[in-house]
Write a protein that holds these residues in place. Sequence first.
Motif, PDB file in Angstrom:
ATOM      1  N   GLN A   1     -17.396  68.698  45.062  1.00  0.00           N
ATOM      2  CA  GLN A   1     -16.132  68.998  45.732  1.00  0.00           C
ATOM      3  C   GLN A   1     -15.165  69.708  44.788  1.00  0.00           C
ATOM      4  O   GLN A   1     -14.513  70.694  45.178  1.00  0.00           O
ATOM      5  CB  GLN A   1     -15.512  67.697  46.251  1.00  0.00           C
ATOM      6  CG  GLN A   1     -16.298  67.052  47.385  1.00  0.00           C
ATOM      7  CD  GLN A   1     -15.849  65.639  47.677  1.00  0.00           C
ATOM      8  OE1 GLN A   1     -15.088  65.033  46.916  1.00  0.00           O
ATOM      9  NE2 GLN A   1     -16.314  65.089  48.800  1.00  0.00           N
ATOM     10  N   GLU A   2     -15.066  69.236  43.559  1.00  0.00           N
ATOM     11  CA  GLU A   2     -14.122  69.816  42.606  1.00  0.00           C
ATOM     12  C   GLU A   2     -14.535  71.216  42.174  1.00  0.00           C
ATOM     13  O   GLU A   2     -13.685  72.066  41.901  1.00  0.00           O
ATOM     14  CB  GLU A   2     -13.970  68.902  41.381  1.00  0.00           C
ATOM     15  CG  GLU A   2     -13.352  67.547  41.678  1.00  0.00           C
ATOM     16  CD  GLU A   2     -11.993  67.664  42.323  1.00  0.00           C
ATOM     17  OE1 GLU A   2     -11.187  68.515  41.886  1.00  0.00           O
ATOM     18  OE2 GLU A   2     -11.715  66.912  43.282  1.00  0.00           O
ATOM     19  N   LYS A   3     -15.826  71.468  42.110  1.00  0.00           N
ATOM     20  CA  LYS A   3     -16.309  72.766  41.647  1.00  0.00           C
ATOM     21  C   LYS A   3     -16.624  73.723  42.787  1.00  0.00           C
ATOM     22  O   LYS A   3     -16.994  74.872  42.549  1.00  0.00           O
ATOM     23  CB  LYS A   3     -17.548  72.572  40.757  1.00  0.00           C
ATOM     24  CG  LYS A   3     -17.234  71.889  39.424  1.00  0.00           C
ATOM     25  CD  LYS A   3     -18.476  71.794  38.560  1.00  0.00           C
ATOM     26  CE  LYS A   3     -18.146  71.253  37.175  1.00  0.00           C
ATOM     27  NZ  LYS A   3     -17.256  72.141  36.389  1.00  0.00           N
TER      28      LYS A   3
ATOM     29  N   ARG B   1     -13.281  69.926  36.809  1.00  0.00           N
ATOM     30  CA  ARG B   1     -13.296  71.332  37.243  1.00  0.00           C
ATOM     31  C   ARG B   1     -13.436  72.263  36.042  1.00  0.00           C
ATOM     32  O   ARG B   1     -14.072  73.317  36.131  1.00  0.00           O
ATOM     33  CB  ARG B   1     -12.020  71.665  38.014  1.00  0.00           C
ATOM     34  CG  ARG B   1     -11.990  71.135  39.432  1.00  0.00           C
ATOM     35  CD  ARG B   1     -10.881  71.767  40.264  1.00  0.00           C
ATOM     36  NE  ARG B   1      -9.553  71.492  39.720  1.00  0.00           N
ATOM     37  CZ  ARG B   1      -8.837  70.397  39.999  1.00  0.00           C
ATOM     38  NH1 ARG B   1      -9.341  69.482  40.817  1.00  0.00           N
ATOM     39  NH2 ARG B   1      -7.642  70.220  39.476  1.00  0.00           N
TER      40      ARG B   1
ATOM     41  N   ARG C   1     -10.214  64.660  37.307  1.00  0.00           N
ATOM     42  CA  ARG C   1     -10.832  65.666  38.187  1.00  0.00           C
ATOM     43  C   ARG C   1     -10.475  67.077  37.729  1.00  0.00           C
ATOM     44  O   ARG C   1     -11.288  68.010  37.888  1.00  0.00           O
ATOM     45  CB  ARG C   1     -10.430  65.408  39.645  1.00  0.00           C
ATOM     46  CG  ARG C   1     -11.144  64.191  40.234  1.00  0.00           C
ATOM     47  CD  ARG C   1     -10.906  64.044  41.719  1.00  0.00           C
ATOM     48  NE  ARG C   1      -9.560  63.555  42.012  1.00  0.00           N
ATOM     49  CZ  ARG C   1      -9.203  62.278  42.015  1.00  0.00           C
ATOM     50  NH1 ARG C   1     -10.091  61.334  41.708  1.00  0.00           N
ATOM     51  NH2 ARG C   1      -7.965  61.922  42.320  1.00  0.00           N
ATOM     52  N   ASP C   2      -9.299  67.256  37.155  1.00  0.00           N
ATOM     53  CA  ASP C   2      -8.959  68.553  36.546  1.00  0.00           C
ATOM     54  C   ASP C   2      -9.939  68.879  35.423  1.00  0.00           C
ATOM     55  O   ASP C   2     -10.397  70.023  35.284  1.00  0.00           O
ATOM     56  CB  ASP C   2      -7.533  68.539  36.000  1.00  0.00           C
ATOM     57  CG  ASP C   2      -6.466  68.511  37.077  1.00  0.00           C
ATOM     58  OD1 ASP C   2      -6.784  68.852  38.235  1.00  0.00           O
ATOM     59  OD2 ASP C   2      -5.316  68.154  36.758  1.00  0.00           O
TER      60      ASP C   2
ATOM     61  N   VAL D   1     -18.435  64.132  44.089  1.00  0.00           N
ATOM     62  CA  VAL D   1     -17.079  64.469  43.638  1.00  0.00           C
ATOM     63  C   VAL D   1     -17.094  65.739  42.800  1.00  0.00           C
ATOM     64  O   VAL D   1     -16.255  66.632  42.975  1.00  0.00           O
ATOM     65  CB  VAL D   1     -16.459  63.300  42.851  1.00  0.00           C
ATOM     66  CG1 VAL D   1     -15.090  63.696  42.294  1.00  0.00           C
ATOM     67  CG2 VAL D   1     -16.321  62.069  43.731  1.00  0.00           C
TER      68      VAL D   1
END
Length: 271
Positions: free
Chosen positions: A238-240, A198, A194-195, A235
């Motif tokens: 959400q991360e961005k 982003r 997820r890092d 997802v």
Amino acid sequence: MFVDSHCHLAFPELARQLPSILQAMQQARVAGALCICITLEEFETVHGMAMAHPHLWASVGVHPDTEGLAEPTEDLLCELASRPRVVGMGETGLDYYRLEGRSVADMEWQRDRFRAHIRAARRTGLPLIIHTRSASDDTLAILKEEGAGPADGGPGGVFHCFTETMDVARAGLDLGFDISFSGIVSFRNAADLRDVARYVPLARCLIETDSPYLAPVPHRGKQNTPAFVPHVATVLAQEKGLAVEAIAEATTRNFERLFRVKVPPLAEAHA
């Protein structure tokens, strides 16, 4: 609307459910999907699906893990790539995850196969669909040596189902490749991925299911289908810190750019 940039609809467990899978895609606002070829033996099935449906496309390639079946030559890959609705070369790459007592040096046959795909992609202009597992250093090195990146006159492509490190993501982006995220990005133990999600610019992101495998949360452990690709987009949103509609629009445009296709409007796609 969404596009699944990588799925295996020719696998028997999905092929026999194709009408219901296409209906579920429509209900989930998934307007298109790229059907990936992993053996020469399944190519006609993959290609037939693309020819029968205006919102499906095909690739041609032999997966790096495949042994004991027909071996692709550069010329044969180019011949099959000339068929209508074939828009990608692969999936291809390197996979050292299951060496089964062999050394990395023993996997020269994989590296030779990978080079054949890259050379065919350079000849045809089709983007490469890259699989790499426990082999990122060699994957990147061969892509550079063979001039696969756009800066070297190559076709570029996408690192599919990305699970590698931030450094590998940077190197892939530097070569001019896009990064595709699968349901793995939704898994609880995928914080590092997820890092990466982003970090990768939205203009270089694709989304996929890799179905029938890797169903995203909340369907993890179930059979995956292209209808689940909106969960991957959620997802990323959400991360961005973006609306899921922004992810859908951007990744659809990115798919169209990379594979040089036009995704039909949802109503037309499923007409």
